[in-house]
Design an enzyme around this catalytic site. Structure first.
Site, short mmCIF file in Angstrom:
data_model
loop_
_atom_site.label_atom_id
_atom_site.label_comp_id
_atom_site.label_asym_id
_atom_site.label_seq_id
_atom_site.Cartn_x
_atom_site.Cartn_y
_atom_site.Cartn_z
N LYS A 187 -11.82 -6.66 -8.46
CA LYS A 187 -12.45 -5.32 -8.48
C LYS A 187 -11.44 -4.28 -8.94
O LYS A 187 -11.79 -3.34 -9.63
CB LYS A 187 -12.93 -4.95 -7.07
CG LYS A 187 -14.19 -5.67 -6.68
CD LYS A 187 -14.69 -5.23 -5.33
CE LYS A 187 -14.00 -5.94 -4.18
NZ LYS A 187 -14.32 -7.36 -4.03
N LYS A 199 -6.52 -11.97 -13.87
CA LYS A 199 -7.26 -12.43 -12.69
C LYS A 199 -8.48 -11.53 -12.48
O LYS A 199 -8.35 -10.29 -12.56
CB LYS A 199 -6.32 -12.32 -11.47
CG LYS A 199 -6.99 -12.64 -10.17
CD LYS A 199 -6.09 -12.35 -8.98
CE LYS A 199 -6.86 -12.66 -7.73
NZ LYS A 199 -6.85 -11.90 -6.63
N LYS A 207 0.85 -1.21 0.00
CA LYS A 207 0.00 0.00 0.00
C LYS A 207 0.88 1.25 0.00
O LYS A 207 0.59 2.22 -0.70
CB LYS A 207 -0.94 0.00 1.21
CG LYS A 207 -1.91 -1.16 1.17
CD LYS A 207 -3.33 -0.75 1.44
CE LYS A 207 -4.31 -1.85 1.10
NZ LYS A 207 -4.30 -3.01 1.99
P1 ADP Z 1 -10.76 -8.31 -5.32
O1 ADP Z 1 -9.47 -8.74 -5.95
O2 ADP Z 1 -11.88 -8.26 -6.28
O3 ADP Z 1 -10.62 -7.02 -4.51
P2 ADP Z 1 -10.74 -9.56 -2.75
O4 ADP Z 1 -9.28 -9.26 -2.59
O5 ADP Z 1 -11.73 -8.77 -1.92
O6 ADP Z 1 -11.14 -9.45 -4.29
O7 ADP Z 1 -10.94 -11.12 -2.54
C1 ADP Z 1 -11.73 -11.72 -1.55
C2 ADP Z 1 -11.50 -13.23 -1.64
O8 ADP Z 1 -11.85 -13.72 -2.95
C3 ADP Z 1 -10.04 -13.61 -1.41
O9 ADP Z 1 -10.03 -14.71 -0.51
C4 ADP Z 1 -9.51 -14.05 -2.75
O10 ADP Z 1 -8.62 -15.12 -2.61
C5 ADP Z 1 -10.77 -14.48 -3.51
N1 ADP Z 1 -10.64 -14.09 -4.93
C6 ADP Z 1 -10.72 -12.84 -5.43
N2 ADP Z 1 -10.55 -12.82 -6.77
C7 ADP Z 1 -10.33 -14.11 -7.14
C8 ADP Z 1 -10.10 -14.76 -8.40
N3 ADP Z 1 -10.07 -14.08 -9.55
N4 ADP Z 1 -9.92 -16.10 -8.42
C9 ADP Z 1 -9.97 -16.81 -7.25
N5 ADP Z 1 -10.19 -16.27 -6.05
C10 ADP Z 1 -10.37 -14.93 -5.96
#
Ligand code: ADP
Ligand code: TRP
Length: 320
Positions: free
Chosen positions: A192, A189, A110
């Site tokens: 968000k 991947k 960050k």
């Molecule tokens: P984002 O990347 O959308 O901000 P988060 O970091 O809030 O998502 O992820 C929340 C959970 O969802 C985590 O445990 C993460 O491992 C899982 N996750 C997020 N994106 C993926 C993905 N593309 N494939 C598999 N697992 C994911």
């Protein structure tokens, strides 16, 4: 065995969140005594607007219950209904070396991105340690990105126990490696932060639009296509059985089957896969008082549980 995990209320869940995290949480709930909480104190580190945070907490509760959190098996509550977690975090802060927190990747990332860190962000892992230790959790399912935070939790607990006696339970992490990365509409991947998500709940038109925007090569309708390197097929596999996937692959190879057709099949499959969850979510959304009451009641019970550990901790460190 006590299984515990926390989730930050961070927005509309997408396919990556469902297949990468939510489904695992639901599968694990039969393996022991299961605790699940909404980490709203942690969310404050990003300074959200009060009404946004409140709305996100409600939405997360609806999303998880709709996706299969079984309220008979899982103890589901709001982190902030147990303010003792902040008291424990403070006490743990006093045995946590600053260097341990300075080495945390998520904090360093960050800063590298130019955030001016607040102290909450810096001591985020200590609050996470308090979440886990307060309820004497044995197993903590998390994504790979949280592995280091779990190691920090263990280090803090060991340090506390060395100082004050064997009071805290040392937890183990549960980090499934075989969780496949779900690709987003652009093939990276799904996340968000990349703006490439397909939400699991939402208006039919919007979800369809996202599915239709999945990037493919530009082969024409009649041309044979390569199913092994196609985002549409990769996403279809999440919902379809083997025979259905093979059938789609054969159509790709044969030609006269366009990406539009494949995307339509993917959308239909996905829409019916989430249908029962969508229905359940709608029912819950029409009954928000019921959801709030569950979280509130569970919060009271969680607080009683927390108090058992806190009275030992306070005594051990010389408070009261
Ligand atoms: P984002 O990347 O959308 O901000 P988060 O970091 O809030 O998502 O992820 C929340 C959970 O969802 C985590 O445990 C993460 O491992 C899982 N996750 C997020 N994106 C993926 C993905 N593309 N494939 C598999 N697992 C994911
Ligand atoms: N930091 C976790 C995340 O962002 C959420 C969390 C907070 C958590 N407290 C926890 C996870 C305790 C497991 C246990 O995903």
């Amino acid at each position: 065995m006590r299984i515990l995990t926390g989730i930050q209320p961070s927005g509309i869940p997408h396919l990556g969140n469902y297949f990468g995290a939510m489904r695992q949480v639901c599968e694990l709930q039969s393996r022991g005594e299961s605790f699940l909480f909404i980490a709203d104190y942690h969310s404050l580190t990003t300074n959200p607007k009060a009404e946004d945070l409140r709305a996100r907490v409600v939405n997360l509760a609806l999303d998880f219950i709709a996706c299969g959190v079984d309220l008979e098996k899982t103890f589901f509550f709001r982190q902030s209904d147990v303010p003792e977690v902040c008291e424990l975090a403070w006490i743990l802060n006093t045995v946590t070396p600053v260097g341990l927190l300075e080495r945390a990747h998520s904090y360093k990332d960050k800063i590298a991105k130019g955030f001016a860190p607040n102290n909450g962000l810096f001591s985020y892992p200590v609050l996470m340690a308090a979440d886990i230790l307060l309820y004497r959790a044995n197993l903590v399912p998390v994504g790979k990105d949280q592995k280091q935070h779990l190691e920090i939790t263990r280090d803090i607990a060991i340090k506390f126990n060395n100082e004050y006696g064997e009071i805290l339970t040392i937890p183990e992490g549960y980090i499934p490696d075989q969780v496949a990365i779900v690709p987003g509409v652009d093939g990276q991947k799904m996340s968000k932060s990349y703006n490439n998500t397909i939400p699991i709940f939402g208006k039919e038109k919007e979800i369809k639009k996202q599915v239709m925007s999945i990037v493919t090569d530009c082969k024409g309708l009649e041309e044979p296509k390569d199913p092994e390197n196609c985002n549409v097929v990769a996403l279809f596999k999440l919902f379809a059985n083997e025979a259905e996937v093979e059938e789609m692959k054969a159509k790709y190879r044969a030609g006269n089957y366009g990406y539009g057709h494949a995307k339509k099949e993917l959308f239909d499959k996905m829409w019916s896969f989430f249908e029962p969850m969508r229905k359940k979510r709608e029912e819950l959304a029409a009954n928000l008082d019921y959801v709030d009451e569950i979280l509130r009641k569970n919060g009271i019970r969680a607080r009683e549980e927390a108090e058992k550990l806190m009275s030992q901790v306070r005594r051990a460190v010389g408070l009261r």
